[in-house]
Design a protein around this motif. Structure first.
Motif, PDB file in Angstrom:
ATOM      1  N   ALA A   1     -34.511 -15.043 -15.656  1.00  0.00           N
ATOM      2  CA  ALA A   1     -33.537 -16.090 -15.991  1.00  0.00           C
ATOM      3  C   ALA A   1     -32.153 -15.490 -16.222  1.00  0.00           C
ATOM      4  CB  ALA A   1     -34.002 -16.852 -17.230  1.00  0.00           C
ATOM      5  N   THR A   2     -32.114 -14.255 -16.719  1.00  0.00           N
ATOM      6  CA  THR A   2     -30.832 -13.594 -16.982  1.00  0.00           C
ATOM      7  C   THR A   2     -30.040 -13.382 -15.695  1.00  0.00           C
ATOM      8  OG1 THR A   2     -31.751 -12.452 -18.915  1.00  0.00           O
ATOM      9  CG2 THR A   2     -29.728 -11.556 -17.982  1.00  0.00           C
ATOM     10  N   ILE A   3     -30.742 -12.967 -14.625  1.00  0.00           N
ATOM     11  CA  ILE A   3     -30.019 -12.711 -13.379  1.00  0.00           C
ATOM     12  C   ILE A   3     -29.473 -14.005 -12.787  1.00  0.00           C
ATOM     13  CG2 ILE A   3     -32.033 -12.860 -11.858  1.00  0.00           C
ATOM     14  CD1 ILE A   3     -29.007 -10.465 -11.606  1.00  0.00           C
ATOM     15  N   TYR A   4     -30.163 -15.124 -13.024  1.00  0.00           N
ATOM     16  CA  TYR A   4     -29.626 -16.411 -12.584  1.00  0.00           C
ATOM     17  C   TYR A   4     -28.309 -16.705 -13.298  1.00  0.00           C
ATOM     18  CZ  TYR A   4     -33.988 -17.639 -10.180  1.00  0.00           C
ATOM     19  OH  TYR A   4     -35.065 -17.669  -9.327  1.00  0.00           O
ATOM     20  N   ALA A   5     -28.259 -16.435 -14.600  1.00  0.00           N
ATOM     21  CA  ALA A   5     -27.037 -16.681 -15.361  1.00  0.00           C
ATOM     22  C   ALA A   5     -25.905 -15.758 -14.921  1.00  0.00           C
ATOM     23  CB  ALA A   5     -27.315 -16.507 -16.856  1.00  0.00           C
ATOM     24  N   VAL A   6     -26.242 -14.485 -14.687  1.00  0.00           N
ATOM     25  CA  VAL A   6     -25.226 -13.511 -14.276  1.00  0.00           C
ATOM     26  C   VAL A   6     -24.628 -13.889 -12.929  1.00  0.00           C
ATOM     27  CG1 VAL A   6     -24.849 -11.115 -13.582  1.00  0.00           C
ATOM     28  CG2 VAL A   6     -26.222 -11.622 -15.611  1.00  0.00           C
ATOM     29  N   MET A   7     -25.492 -14.200 -11.973  1.00  0.00           N
ATOM     30  CA  MET A   7     -24.999 -14.560 -10.646  1.00  0.00           C
ATOM     31  C   MET A   7     -24.266 -15.906 -10.658  1.00  0.00           C
ATOM     32  SD  MET A   7     -25.430 -12.086  -8.732  1.00  0.00           S
ATOM     33  CE  MET A   7     -26.394 -10.625  -8.369  1.00  0.00           C
ATOM     34  N   SER A   8     -24.619 -16.768 -11.578  1.00  0.00           N
ATOM     35  CA  SER A   8     -23.907 -18.040 -11.695  1.00  0.00           C
ATOM     36  C   SER A   8     -22.466 -17.813 -12.145  1.00  0.00           C
ATOM     37  CB  SER A   8     -24.632 -18.960 -12.681  1.00  0.00           C
ATOM     38  OG  SER A   8     -25.893 -19.360 -12.179  1.00  0.00           O
TER      39      SER A   8
ATOM     40  N   LEU B   1     -25.988 -16.092 -20.634  1.00  0.00           N
ATOM     41  CA  LEU B   1     -25.891 -17.547 -20.579  1.00  0.00           C
ATOM     42  C   LEU B   1     -24.733 -18.038 -21.445  1.00  0.00           C
ATOM     43  CD1 LEU B   1     -26.964 -20.151 -19.472  1.00  0.00           C
ATOM     44  CD2 LEU B   1     -28.674 -20.210 -21.288  1.00  0.00           C
ATOM     45  N   GLY B   2     -24.532 -17.383 -22.596  1.00  0.00           N
ATOM     46  CA  GLY B   2     -23.395 -17.752 -23.439  1.00  0.00           C
ATOM     47  C   GLY B   2     -22.075 -17.488 -22.741  1.00  0.00           C
ATOM     48  N   ALA B   3     -21.981 -16.373 -22.003  1.00  0.00           N
ATOM     49  CA  ALA B   3     -20.762 -16.082 -21.243  1.00  0.00           C
ATOM     50  C   ALA B   3     -20.541 -17.111 -20.146  1.00  0.00           C
ATOM     51  CB  ALA B   3     -20.857 -14.677 -20.640  1.00  0.00           C
TER      52      ALA B   3
ATOM     53  N   ILE C   1     -22.316 -15.248  -1.719  1.00  0.00           N
ATOM     54  CA  ILE C   1     -21.524 -15.965  -2.726  1.00  0.00           C
ATOM     55  C   ILE C   1     -20.884 -17.207  -2.116  1.00  0.00           C
ATOM     56  CG2 ILE C   1     -19.673 -15.743  -4.421  1.00  0.00           C
ATOM     57  CD1 ILE C   1     -20.034 -12.690  -4.234  1.00  0.00           C
ATOM     58  N   ILE C   2     -20.381 -17.068  -0.901  1.00  0.00           N
ATOM     59  CA  ILE C   2     -19.769 -18.210  -0.215  1.00  0.00           C
ATOM     60  C   ILE C   2     -20.808 -19.296   0.039  1.00  0.00           C
ATOM     61  CG2 ILE C   2     -18.660 -18.926   1.947  1.00  0.00           C
ATOM     62  CD1 ILE C   2     -17.277 -16.206   1.984  1.00  0.00           C
ATOM     63  N   ILE C   3     -22.029 -18.894   0.408  1.00  0.00           N
ATOM     64  CA  ILE C   3     -23.104 -19.868   0.640  1.00  0.00           C
ATOM     65  C   ILE C   3     -23.425 -20.623  -0.643  1.00  0.00           C
ATOM     66  CG2 ILE C   3     -25.550 -20.105   1.230  1.00  0.00           C
ATOM     67  CD1 ILE C   3     -25.188 -17.784   3.174  1.00  0.00           C
TER      68      ILE C   3
ATOM     69  N   ILE D   1     -22.901 -23.207  -9.671  1.00  0.00           N
ATOM     70  CA  ILE D   1     -24.050 -22.828 -10.489  1.00  0.00           C
ATOM     71  C   ILE D   1     -25.334 -23.373  -9.878  1.00  0.00           C
ATOM     72  CG2 ILE D   1     -25.103 -23.025 -12.769  1.00  0.00           C
ATOM     73  CD1 ILE D   1     -22.298 -23.268 -13.945  1.00  0.00           C
ATOM     74  N   VAL D   2     -25.307 -24.656  -9.495  1.00  0.00           N
ATOM     75  CA  VAL D   2     -26.483 -25.272  -8.877  1.00  0.00           C
ATOM     76  C   VAL D   2     -26.830 -24.567  -7.571  1.00  0.00           C
ATOM     77  CG1 VAL D   2     -27.363 -27.390  -7.823  1.00  0.00           C
ATOM     78  CG2 VAL D   2     -26.063 -27.505  -9.957  1.00  0.00           C
TER      79      VAL D   2
END
Length: 338
Positions: free
Chosen positions: A25-32, A167-169, A248-250, A264-265
């Motif tokens: 879940a952390t990597i999802y937040a970071v990449m978001s 996630l807080g960031a 990232i563009i995708i 994010i989505v």
């Protein structure tokens, strides 16, 4: 609504997921965070930047090198944000004040990314080091020290703390960008995207606003790079690669250009799909991502979030019309015919 969902996830997930799931879940937040950085630059500033992975990689490498030399992570964390922003300020000044067209900006940012990739990739020898930190070349930098509480090297932030920080960031970046766009400077940034010539005639220096947008997006990408280096305790030249830039563009196109929640989505959806595809060897993940991009450009060019918003608005209009139609008086000619 978005902020409420994010806060709920921030509170609930650390108590419901095990360490492995929390790391994912952390990597999802970071990449978001990385996706939002490009979503802001491109969707609101009108700057198509192929070099967002360059700022992302600079953030990761800056943190890795600085924390290896300094030990305490406080200054490296700040440097990972400041250095990509400073690099973007120099690059952006040359592009915007040089009056380059959008096509040339895309080419230059892509070229800078590839230069950094080849530069870092060719530093494999032991002589290539900054202070005590070897660059590692194509092998990357392993064993990166994790973030610690400011001033206390022994108080290391673990998986739960890194998830909450990431996630807080993400929530903080989202809120600050929303607040910025509500201010006059944000409205000018959007106006520059819509009609730059008219804004110039009104007396605004569009180059300065574009430069500010570009630098702010780079700083956010650098923050994501720092958190990424902490997540895997590793960074390598592939972080600058062309595949990363395209991905990232995708994310932004699939999620929805011109929104903050859309990237994010799109990021979470594509990352999850890539992970699922990676569990099998039948279909190439890059082929699937390319097909998804083509499909969205042709059939859903506005992206997921704007399409859902348009569908919701249409349903609301239909619901408002139906009671009014039922309450409308009958046609007297129809009554006479009856």
């Amino acid at each position: 609504m978005t902020l409420a969902v994010g806060v709920a996830l921030l509170i609930v997930l650390p108590h419901t997921l095990d360490d492995f799931a929390l790391i994912q879940a952390t990597i999802y937040a970071v990449m978001s965070i990385l996706a939002v950085s490009l979503g802001f630059i491109w969707g609101f500033g009108g700057i198509l930047c192929f070099g967002q992975s360059a700022f992302f990689g600079l953030g990761a490498y800056t943190y890795a090198i600085a924390v290896t030399n300094l030990g305490d992570s406080t200054v490296p964390f700040l440097l990972a944000i400041v250095l990509p922003a400073a690099f973007a300020a120099v690059l952006g000044y040359l592009m915007f004040y040089g009056r380059l067209s959008d096509v040339y900006m895309g080419v230059i940012t892509l070229t800078v990314t590839l230069i950094l990739f080849n530069l870092i990739n060719s530093t494999a020898g032991p002589e290539w080091k900054i202070g005590n930190a070897p660059l590692g070349g194509f092998n990357g930098i392993p064993g990166i020290a994790p973030l610690n509480m400011p001033g206390n090297v022994d108080d290391v932030i673990g998986p739960h703390g890194l998830f909450e920080l990431s996630l807080g960031a993400l929530l903080l970046v989202y809120v600050l960008l929303r607040a910025l766009l509500a201010l006059k400077v944000g409205r000018v940034i959007v106006a520059g995207k819509e009609n730059e010539q008219r804004l110039l005639l009104l007396g605004y220096d569009t180059r300065a606003y574009k430069l500010f947008t570009f630098v702010l997006g780079a700083a956010i990408a650098g923050l994501a790079g720092c958190l990424f280096a902490n997540w895997g305790a590793f960074t390598s030249p592939t972080i600058f690669g062309l595949a990363q830039s395209a991905q990232i563009i995708i994310w932004v196109i699939v999620g929805g250009l011109g929104t903050l929640i859309g990237p994010i989505v799109g990021c979470v959806a594509i990352q999850w799909l890539t992970t699922q595809i990676g569990t099998q060897q039948t279909v190439n993940s890059n082929l699937v991502l390319g097909a998804i991009l083509v499909g969205f450009v042709l059939m859903l060019p506005r992206g997921i979030v704007p399409a859902i918003g348009a569908l919701g608005a249409m349903l609301v209009r239909k619901m408002r019309r139906s009671p009014a139609a039922e309450a409308a008086p009958a046609d007297p000619h129809q009554e006479a015919a009856r």
